[in-house]
Design an enzyme around this catalytic site. Structure first.
Site: not given
Lengths: 484, 95
Positions: A75, A150, A174
């Protein structure tokens, strides 16, 4: 290669069926041919091939571990020395990190090959990936829908078989919510289990990094390499890390599973309810004891979260000042103008909204009514879990009230968007671990069940998830457009 | 719960964010809505409840007091928007 598990990939590498360089080229090619998903912000071809060559050498010399030569994506919230680390923001559009996050270091030591950095909601603030400066990520099951957020880029990339493993972070859901929306497995570890060093901070008392993968087994491999004490993060636990892959085959009988009333109330999609009910029936067939429980303060978790998280974010994001790194406005009139214009230009709408809410909640005269109150509610929520875990081993329910919603469906109303995190947020407030496991489909989109455990029970959660995945094939299903 | 335009401007000042008039109206509406919704928390009595700042009730670990960081000024300043001779440049602060 696309659907192989980590252990199958490792076997292929060890037996010389394919090299890490070949594996890496294959997945880089897949990423390149599926840019329509917008799952990646940065693709790292050259770096990846270099790491793959090193891995092939180690395998040849028989100096490898279980993850040596396996491709992975990070990420874009994890700092990687010499690589752009944007956190999904214009603020850090050109930020080249000067050091590695501990998670990045650990996975490099484990021999993983990093293919790139995945797209995400700006500064991890969002539940749909629509808040990225680099545009929304699409859900590979239906590209009109969001992948969740997210960690939406990581989840979409694994679901579309662009990469076998990905890292994510979870502040209010997330990792788990995008895992559920994309039909993959995602684990949010106990707060402090994985180092936060070098992971760009959103809400420091809630943020935690974890693995996303097709199966619980693969998550166990990744988790093994990510977890452990780090002296550079003073909130990181100095507790031994269990051998996660060694306990996956334990039987589940006599395990007590709590079903919270509050997770099956109004607002839960009927299709999701049906799928979760089947999963509960499966657990009962395995000899688990199903027990109704109460988590009475669940509804208050979201407001408490949005006070605590925004307060912490307003403080954490004050570091972006346009001076030391990040975006700087043109021709500032004075220092104040430099701060405010750099920040206003660099941050997106949702980030600014949260900074404003947090600043208000911490400001003179409002601190007690908002921040202190939220911290007291947080104690009550944590106590609900503490009480529940005196009589149950796990808590089971849906990960999200519905399947992935449409892109644009909830962008006009922040509160509606926040409500989609109702089942995941309390877990972060309490700091306990939870896993999302694909367990069915609803309107052609995947549904995830969430299994919550007491502190440091990641091994037990992965054990349950693996047993479920031995009996079902939801985790093996991939979006038709992305399957050969 | 209603946030006025003046309050929005005051918060934006504290947060070092630039908010123009049109945006201020939008922020006032959004913040009022979010804060009204947040007040659900008042449904529950929290007298005598100890605030929870952190999920772990652990002791802050201490390390040995020795230098572990090396000087990386050049590396760190390489990513700064404006520097000069090892210093970060900002607009003039003292007249």
């Amino acid at each position: 290669m696309d659907n192989l598990s980590v252990s199958q990939l490792a076997a292929g590498l060890n037996d010389g069926e394919f090299s890490s360089v070949e594996l890496t080229r294959h997945f880089l090619q897949r990423i390149q041919s599926h840019t329509e998903l917008n799952a990646f912000i940065t693709q790292m071809d050259e770096h990846a091939i270099m790491q793959a060559r090193r891995a092939d050498k180690l395998i040849k010399e028989r100096k490898h571990g279980p993850l040596t030569g396996i491709p992975l994506a990070h990420k874009d919230i994890f700092c990687m020395d010499g690589t752009k680390t944007s956190c999904g923001s214009r603020m850090l559009e050109n930020f080249v990190a000067p050091y590695n996050a501990t998670v990045v270091d650990k996975l490099e030591q484990a021999g993983c090959v990093v293919l790139g950095k995945t797209n995400m909601d700006e500064f991890a603030m969002g539940s749909s990936n629509e808040n990225s400066y680099f545009g929304p990520v699409k859900n590979p099951w239906n590209t009109d829908h969001v992948p969740g957020g997210s960690s939406g880029g990581s989840a979409a990339a694994v679901a579309a078989r662009l990469v076998p493993l990905a890292t994510g972070t979870d502040t209010g859901g997330s990792i788990r919510q995008p895992a559920a929306f994309c039909g993959i497995t995602g684990l949010k570890p106990t707060y402090g289990r994985v180092s936060r060093y070098g992971m760009i901070a959103y809400a420091s008392s809630l943020d935690q990094a974890g693995p996303l993968a097709k199966s619980a087994y693969d998550c166990a491999y990744l988790m093994q390499a990510m977890a452990g004490f780090d002296e550079r993060d003073s909130t990181c636990m100095d507790e031994p890390v269990p051998a996660y892959t060694q306990v996956l085959d334990l039987p589940l009988h006599d395990k007590v599973i709590g079903i919270p009333d509050e997770y099956f109330g109004e607002g839960l999609d009927s299709g999701v309810r049906e799928v979760i009910t089947q999963a509960i029936a499966w657990a009962e067939d395995q000899g688990c004891i199903i027990k109704p429980i109460r988590l009475p303060n669940t509804e208050l978790a979201i407001p408490a979260y949005y006070v605590i998280a925004t307060a912490e974010c307003s403080s954490n994001l004050s570091r972006f000042d346009g001076i030391r790194y990040g975006h700087r406005c043109q021709d500032p009139e004075d220092l104040h103008d430099l701060y405010r214009r750099s920040r206003s230009e660099g941050f997106g709408m949702e980030v600014k909204r949260r900074i404003m809410v947090g600043t208000y909640a911490l400001s003179k005269g409002y601190y007690d009514a908002y921040y202190l109150k939220a911290q007291q509610v947080r104690r009550l929520i944590s106590a609900d879990f503490e009480k529940a875990f005196q009589t149950v081993d796990f808590i089971l329910g849906p990960t999200s009230p519905g399947p992935a919603f449409r892109i644009g469906e909830k962008t006009n109303d922040p509160v509606t968007m926040y409500l989609s995190d109702i089942y995941t947020i309390s877990v972060n407030l309490a700091g306990v671990p939870a896993v999302s496991i694909p367990c069915g489909m609803c309107e052609g989109l995947p549904v995830g069940m969430q299994l919550i455990g007491d502190y440091l029970t990641e091994d037990k959660l992965l054990n349950f998830a693996h047993q479920y995945q031995l009996a079902t094939d939801w985790h093996l299903q991939s979006p038709p457009r992305y399957s050969k | 719960m209603s946030i006025s335009l003046e309050e929005v401007l005051q918060i934006s000042y504290l947060a070092r964010l630039h908010v123009d008039e049109e945006q201020a109206v939008q922020y006032a509406a959004d913040l009022s809505k979010i804060l009204a919704w947040v007040q659900q928390m008042n449904q529950v009595d929290t007298r005598d409840i100890v605030p929870m700042a952190h999920p772990l009730d652990v002791i802050q670990p201490l390390r040995e007091d020795k230098v572990t960081e090396t000087d990386q000024r050049e590396k760190f300043q390489a990513i700064a928007p404006r520097t000069d001779r090892g210093l970060y440049l900002v607009p003039k602060v003292i007249e």
